[in-house]
Design a protein around this motif. Sequence first.
Motif, PDB file in Angstrom:
ATOM      1  N   ARG A 268      -6.095  -5.436   5.903  1.00 26.20           N
ATOM      2  CA  ARG A 268      -6.907  -5.848   7.110  1.00 26.20           C
ATOM      3  C   ARG A 268      -6.487  -7.077   7.963  1.00 26.20           C
ATOM      4  NH1 ARG A 268      -8.891  -1.947   6.227  1.00 26.20           N
ATOM      5  NH2 ARG A 268      -7.428  -1.422   7.581  1.00 26.20           N
TER       6      ARG A 268
ATOM      7  N   TYR B 237      -6.813  -3.402   0.316  1.00 31.74           N
ATOM      8  CA  TYR B 237      -7.621  -3.231   1.525  1.00 31.74           C
ATOM      9  C   TYR B 237      -7.699  -4.547   2.535  1.00 31.74           C
ATOM     10  CZ  TYR B 237     -11.666  -2.606   4.463  1.00 31.74           C
ATOM     11  OH  TYR B 237     -12.610  -2.471   5.482  1.00 31.74           O
TER      12      TYR B 237
ATOM     13  N   GLU C 150       0.787  -1.080   0.011  1.00 32.33           N
ATOM     14  CA  GLU C 150       0.117  -0.003   0.053  1.00 32.33           C
ATOM     15  C   GLU C 150       0.892   1.391   0.011  1.00 32.33           C
ATOM     16  OE1 GLU C 150      -3.420   2.321  -0.017  1.00 32.33           O
ATOM     17  OE2 GLU C 150      -3.228   0.047  -0.373  1.00 32.33           O
TER      18      GLU C 150
END
Length: 156
Positions: free
Chosen positions: A126, A122, A4
């Motif tokens: 998580r 995403y 990310e």
Amino acid sequence: MQGENERAEKNMYTSPIHSSIQDTHNCYKEVIEHLMQHMVSDDNKEGRRVTLEVVCATHNQESIEYVIGAMDKLDLSQSTRDKIYFAQLYGMSDDLTIPLGKAGYSVYKYLPYGEIQEVIPYMLRRAQENGDVLGKSTHEKQLIVDELKTRFNYII
């Protein structure tokens, strides 16, 4: 989280994630506190009703306990408490979701939706943030086994 960060750098935007899990937890608590203070100020103004609603999306039991503690500490009215919700990813943390619902809190399960290249970072984040998910899975399985034993003993 590294992927990310690289994606943010490549696309020239500020990374949306914190550098450590503790930074993430601290930010979460600060934001919750800020939002609840806003709700209290609205709640205490005569003739004004609380318009802010808050979804506390977390798989972290400590964060959930913090939110509930903050609600108690701020002595939020029931109508204000009814505008605070808890949410977890579908298929995760039922050991948190179910007791919250039984205790009268509004709880939701959510599913990420979008283009695969947007959803995967995403979901990976998580998974990294919730590294204890496999351990929780074992815990949830044990809760199910215990419940089944209780129910079978009741029948016999």
